[in-house]
Design a protein around this motif. Structure first.
Motif, mmCIF file in Angstrom:
data_model
loop_
_atom_site.group_PDB
_atom_site.id
_atom_site.type_symbol
_atom_site.label_atom_id
_atom_site.label_comp_id
_atom_site.label_asym_id
_atom_site.label_seq_id
_atom_site.Cartn_x
_atom_site.Cartn_y
_atom_site.Cartn_z
ATOM 1 N N LEU A 195 -51.637 12.148 12.590
ATOM 2 C CA LEU A 195 -53.086 11.974 12.668
ATOM 3 C C LEU A 195 -53.476 10.598 13.197
ATOM 4 C CD1 LEU A 195 -54.312 13.623 9.325
ATOM 5 C CD2 LEU A 195 -54.197 14.633 11.610
ATOM 6 N N ARG A 196 -52.634 9.608 12.941
ATOM 7 C CA ARG A 196 -52.922 8.245 13.392
ATOM 8 C C ARG A 196 -51.697 7.711 14.129
ATOM 9 N NH1 ARG A 196 -56.032 5.644 8.106
ATOM 10 N NH2 ARG A 196 -56.881 4.240 9.686
ATOM 11 N N PRO A 197 -51.423 8.244 15.323
ATOM 12 C CA PRO A 197 -50.175 7.916 16.033
ATOM 13 C C PRO A 197 -50.003 6.439 16.350
ATOM 14 C CG PRO A 197 -51.715 9.122 17.451
ATOM 15 C CD PRO A 197 -52.250 9.211 16.064
ATOM 16 N N GLU A 198 -51.079 5.657 16.266
ATOM 17 C CA GLU A 198 -50.940 4.218 16.491
ATOM 18 C C GLU A 198 -50.044 3.564 15.440
ATOM 19 O OE1 GLU A 198 -54.829 4.753 14.102
ATOM 20 O OE2 GLU A 198 -53.704 5.822 15.668
ATOM 21 N N TYR A 199 -49.820 4.255 14.321
ATOM 22 C CA TYR A 199 -48.969 3.702 13.270
ATOM 23 C C TYR A 199 -47.480 3.837 13.579
ATOM 24 C CZ TYR A 199 -52.566 2.362 9.970
ATOM 25 O OH TYR A 199 -53.614 1.704 9.359
ATOM 26 N N ASN A 200 -47.126 4.657 14.546
ATOM 27 C CA ASN A 200 -45.718 4.820 14.886
ATOM 28 C C ASN A 200 -45.038 3.496 15.203
ATOM 29 O OD1 ASN A 200 -44.720 7.851 15.282
ATOM 30 N ND2 ASN A 200 -46.885 7.791 15.844
ATOM 31 N N LYS A 201 -45.765 2.594 15.807
ATOM 32 C CA LYS A 201 -45.192 1.313 16.222
ATOM 33 C C LYS A 201 -44.881 0.397 15.039
ATOM 34 C CE LYS A 201 -49.719 -0.853 16.967
ATOM 35 N NZ LYS A 201 -50.654 -1.431 17.966
ATOM 36 N N LYS A 202 -45.314 0.779 13.838
ATOM 37 C CA LYS A 202 -45.134 -0.085 12.673
ATOM 38 C C LYS A 202 -43.881 0.253 11.850
ATOM 39 C CE LYS A 202 -50.088 -0.961 12.365
ATOM 40 N NZ LYS A 202 -51.270 -1.191 11.509
ATOM 41 N N PHE A 203 -43.083 1.196 12.346
ATOM 42 C CA PHE A 203 -41.898 1.615 11.594
ATOM 43 C C PHE A 203 -40.627 1.446 12.415
ATOM 44 C CE2 PHE A 203 -45.479 4.113 10.014
ATOM 45 C CZ PHE A 203 -45.383 3.908 8.650
ATOM 46 N N ILE A 242 -47.194 27.522 2.590
ATOM 47 C CA ILE A 242 -46.313 28.666 2.367
ATOM 48 C C ILE A 242 -47.018 29.967 2.716
ATOM 49 C CG2 ILE A 242 -45.041 29.954 0.604
ATOM 50 C CD1 ILE A 242 -44.663 27.247 -0.865
ATOM 51 N N ARG A 243 -48.251 30.098 2.245
ATOM 52 C CA ARG A 243 -49.006 31.345 2.451
ATOM 53 C C ARG A 243 -49.215 31.646 3.929
ATOM 54 N NH1 ARG A 243 -55.205 32.409 0.269
ATOM 55 N NH2 ARG A 243 -55.428 34.533 1.111
ATOM 56 N N PHE A 244 -49.582 30.628 4.716
ATOM 57 C CA PHE A 244 -49.900 30.845 6.126
ATOM 58 C C PHE A 244 -48.760 30.438 7.065
ATOM 59 C CE2 PHE A 244 -53.982 30.113 3.924
ATOM 60 C CZ PHE A 244 -54.596 31.337 4.203
ATOM 61 N N ASN A 245 -47.638 30.020 6.484
ATOM 62 C CA ASN A 245 -46.473 29.606 7.261
ATOM 63 C C ASN A 245 -46.875 28.634 8.368
ATOM 64 O OD1 ASN A 245 -43.791 29.433 8.087
ATOM 65 N ND2 ASN A 245 -43.952 31.220 9.442
ATOM 66 N N ALA A 246 -47.599 27.588 7.977
ATOM 67 C CA ALA A 246 -48.059 26.599 8.950
ATOM 68 C C ALA A 246 -48.221 25.249 8.265
ATOM 69 C CB ALA A 246 -49.393 27.031 9.557
ATOM 70 N N PHE A 247 -47.732 24.209 8.925
ATOM 71 C CA PHE A 247 -47.929 22.842 8.439
ATOM 72 C C PHE A 247 -49.215 22.332 9.060
ATOM 73 C CE2 PHE A 247 -46.643 18.164 8.645
ATOM 74 C CZ PHE A 247 -46.941 17.944 7.312
ATOM 75 N N ARG A 248 -50.315 22.505 8.345
ATOM 76 C CA ARG A 248 -51.618 22.185 8.879
ATOM 77 C C ARG A 248 -52.484 21.504 7.832
ATOM 78 N NH1 ARG A 248 -54.439 28.220 9.351
ATOM 79 N NH2 ARG A 248 -54.807 28.517 7.115
ATOM 80 N N ARG A 249 -53.634 21.016 8.254
ATOM 81 C CA ARG A 249 -54.525 20.283 7.367
ATOM 82 C C ARG A 249 -55.109 21.217 6.314
ATOM 83 N NH1 ARG A 249 -58.023 15.698 10.122
ATOM 84 N NH2 ARG A 249 -57.696 14.909 7.988
ATOM 85 N N TYR A 250 -55.744 20.618 5.317
ATOM 86 C CA TYR A 250 -56.208 21.408 4.172
ATOM 87 C C TYR A 250 -57.280 22.414 4.583
ATOM 88 C CZ TYR A 250 -57.763 22.647 -0.458
ATOM 89 O OH TYR A 250 -58.079 23.352 -1.581
ATOM 90 N N ASN A 270 -64.713 23.793 6.945
ATOM 91 C CA ASN A 270 -63.773 23.602 8.058
ATOM 92 C C ASN A 270 -64.519 23.276 9.349
ATOM 93 O OD1 ASN A 270 -61.547 24.097 6.452
ATOM 94 N ND2 ASN A 270 -61.298 26.224 7.088
ATOM 95 N N LEU A 271 -65.620 23.982 9.589
ATOM 96 C CA LEU A 271 -66.417 23.716 10.789
ATOM 97 C C LEU A 271 -66.991 22.303 10.764
ATOM 98 C CD1 LEU A 271 -68.314 27.115 11.187
ATOM 99 C CD2 LEU A 271 -66.637 26.163 12.785
ATOM 100 N N ALA A 272 -67.420 21.872 9.584
ATOM 101 C CA ALA A 272 -68.007 20.537 9.461
ATOM 102 C C ALA A 272 -66.958 19.437 9.597
ATOM 103 C CB ALA A 272 -68.723 20.410 8.118
ATOM 104 N N VAL A 273 -65.787 19.648 8.996
ATOM 105 C CA VAL A 273 -64.751 18.610 8.977
ATOM 106 C C VAL A 273 -63.905 18.614 10.239
ATOM 107 C CG1 VAL A 273 -62.681 17.804 7.761
ATOM 108 C CG2 VAL A 273 -64.652 18.622 6.449
ATOM 109 N N TYR A 274 -63.501 19.814 10.690
ATOM 110 C CA TYR A 274 -62.564 19.910 11.810
ATOM 111 C C TYR A 274 -63.214 20.394 13.105
ATOM 112 C CZ TYR A 274 -59.413 20.057 7.737
ATOM 113 O OH TYR A 274 -58.772 19.800 6.554
ATOM 114 N N PRO A 324 -56.569 22.529 11.792
ATOM 115 C CA PRO A 324 -55.554 22.334 12.840
ATOM 116 C C PRO A 324 -54.190 22.003 12.244
ATOM 117 C CG PRO A 324 -56.897 20.371 12.630
ATOM 118 C CD PRO A 324 -57.497 21.394 11.706
ATOM 119 N N GLU A 325 -53.159 22.345 12.972
ATOM 120 C CA GLU A 325 -51.803 21.965 12.558
ATOM 121 C C GLU A 325 -51.560 20.496 12.889
ATOM 122 O OE1 GLU A 325 -48.470 24.399 13.354
ATOM 123 O OE2 GLU A 325 -49.619 26.277 13.380
ATOM 124 N N TYR A 326 -50.675 19.887 12.109
ATOM 125 C CA TYR A 326 -50.269 18.525 12.399
ATOM 126 C C TYR A 326 -49.369 18.543 13.641
ATOM 127 C CZ TYR A 326 -51.824 17.638 7.593
ATOM 128 O OH TYR A 326 -52.561 17.544 6.447
#
Length: 434
Positions: A215-223, A331-339, A346-350, A356-358
């Motif tokens: 979600l915040r790919p700019e953090y990749n450079k910090k590891f 597990i239920r939807f077999n997807a690694f996605r946001r809450y 969902n319409l308001a937030v996403y 969306p999936e990560y």
């Protein structure tokens, strides 16, 4: 014993994008471990069967454990962008080796799993627990605590104990990754004046790393590296009967809990305390069943039941119902996605009907994935799927013992020789690449 206090204020930053930090003083004797009262009852019921050292360690909180064993430590409080006050523990150097302050020590940040705390990396004791081993190996060790657990149960405005208003508990590991891990990392790097650190995450501790850097790919450079100890994300091959049975009801469970004024899971230990002290003591006809139950839960052949009071003194350490529900959705939807809230939210937030999936391809940190074949919580086949989705997987490593499982990462009496020594070598390997 208290720590030096340093308060640093950030001026001119947009509060939506940045966080405030505050370091507080904490006394060793000010607090006991999450379940110390339970251990007191267990001790009286079992009539001193366990050594006083184990029982003492069961009652001490993390600063108390570090002080008892003569390790230097600091307690830091970090305030996130959304107002949660998180406690972080630091072991700046070793006790027996590499035991002098050095501002240039490489940094390792340790993050616990669901229902756990920073104590996970210390309960096995000096010479065995990962936190101590890393400090002795020459690392500056920082241990995080996710919002809602025993050490991070505070907010600038919200009350975690309110029955009427459950807003404190309306978070999942999505917020922990997006806000908490970002706050921890920024604070550590600012405090130490370094640019990168190593991240070690067990189970949910791995989940939150994936959330942050997708979600915040700019953090990749910090590891420098991501050391994932069975990071929980993909559940395509889940065969855990309890998980499979509860996952279809994730929405009902959370809705029902909130309607009853319950947002926290395992924050109240009264029933477990009552059951354990009345039915699990030696001499009870249920005692063998209790021992068998713990063996079933841990599935570990190297779980030392003598250590049970110590482990139960520190775990479970509390979490939100929504954290569990979010895994249920994966597990239920077999997807690694946001809450998944509901259609309108969902319409308001996403801006879309479904979350969306990560995007795991955005994670470019060198990733080292570690797993055990007997892990029932995170199937090793799913970790192979995860490794292929990540943007920069260095390797996926199986612990040699075929019966190594999810809890062996933190509780196995042989964790040092079976895994920690290897893990430290991999961290050193990543150091040489920078």
């Amino acid at each position: 014993m208290c720590q030096l206090v340093s308060i640093e204020w950030f001026h001119g930053f947009d509060m939506i994008k940045w966080f405030l930090v505050l370091v507080c003083v904490s006394a060793v004797a000010a607090r006991r471990s999450p379940n110390a009262d339970y251990i007191d009852e267990l001790e009286s019921t079992r009539q001193g069967r366990y050594s006083s050292d184990i029982l003492e360690d069961a009652r001490l909180d993390v600063p108390g454990l570090l002080a008892k064993y003569g390790y230097p430590y600091e307690v830091h409080n970090v305030i996130t962008e959304d107002g949660y006050i998180l406690e972080m523990h630091r072991i700046p150097h070793g006790r027996d080796r590499n035991n002098r302050p050095n501002p240039n020590k490489p940094i390792v940040f340790l993050m616990h799993g669901l229902l756990s705390s920073s104590a996970d990396f210390l309960v096995l004791g000096p010479g065995n627990a990962l936190g101590y081993l890393l400090a002795e190996a020459g690392y500056d060790v920082w241990l995080g605590n996710a919002r809602g657990n025993f050490y991070s149960r505070r907010h600038r405005r919200l009350n975690p104990d309110s029955i009427i208003n459950q807003n404190f508990w309306k978070f999942s590991w999505d917020e922990i990754g997006y806000y908490d891990i970002a706050a921890f990392v920024d604070y550590i790097l600012q405090r130490t004046k370094q640019s990168k650190l190593h991240y070690v995450g067990h189970s949910q501790g791995g989940t939150t790393f994936l959330v942050l850097n997708s979600l915040r790919p700019e953090y990749n450079k910090k590891f420098k590296s991501f050391q994932g100890l069975a990071p929980a994300a993909i559940f395509t091959n889940n065969d855990h009967l309890v998980f499979s049975a509860l996952a279809p009801f994730e929405n009902i469970i959370e809705t029902t809990a909130f309607s009853m004024g319950i947002g926290e899971i395992f924050g109240n230990r009264e029933f477990i305390t009552w059951f354990a002290t009345n039915f699990c003591h030696e001499g009870s006809i249920f005692h063998p069943l209790c021992g068998y139950a713990m063996t079933i839960v841990t599935a570990s052949e190297n779980f030392n039941q003598t250590m049970l009071p110590l482990f139960l003194g520190h775990a479970p350490a509390g979490a939100s119902i929504r954290q569990v529900a979010h895994y249920g959705q994966c597990i239920r939807f077999n997807a690694f996605r946001r809450y998944n809230f509901n259609l309108l939210t969902n319409l308001a937030v996403y801006g879309r009907r479904t979350p969306p999936e990560y995007d795991l391809s955005k994670i470019t940190v060198p990733a080292y994935i570690h797993y055990g074949l007997r892990d029932r919580e995170v199937n090793y086949k799913d970790l192979h799927i995860l490794a292929k989705k990540l943007g920069n997987t260095v390797g996926i490593f199986r612990i040699p013992r075929e019966t190594f499982n999810h809890y062996d990462f933190i509780w196995s009496s042989k964790a040092k020789t079976e895994f920690y020594d290897f893990l430290i070598r991999k961290i050193r390997e990543a150091d040489r690449m920078h």
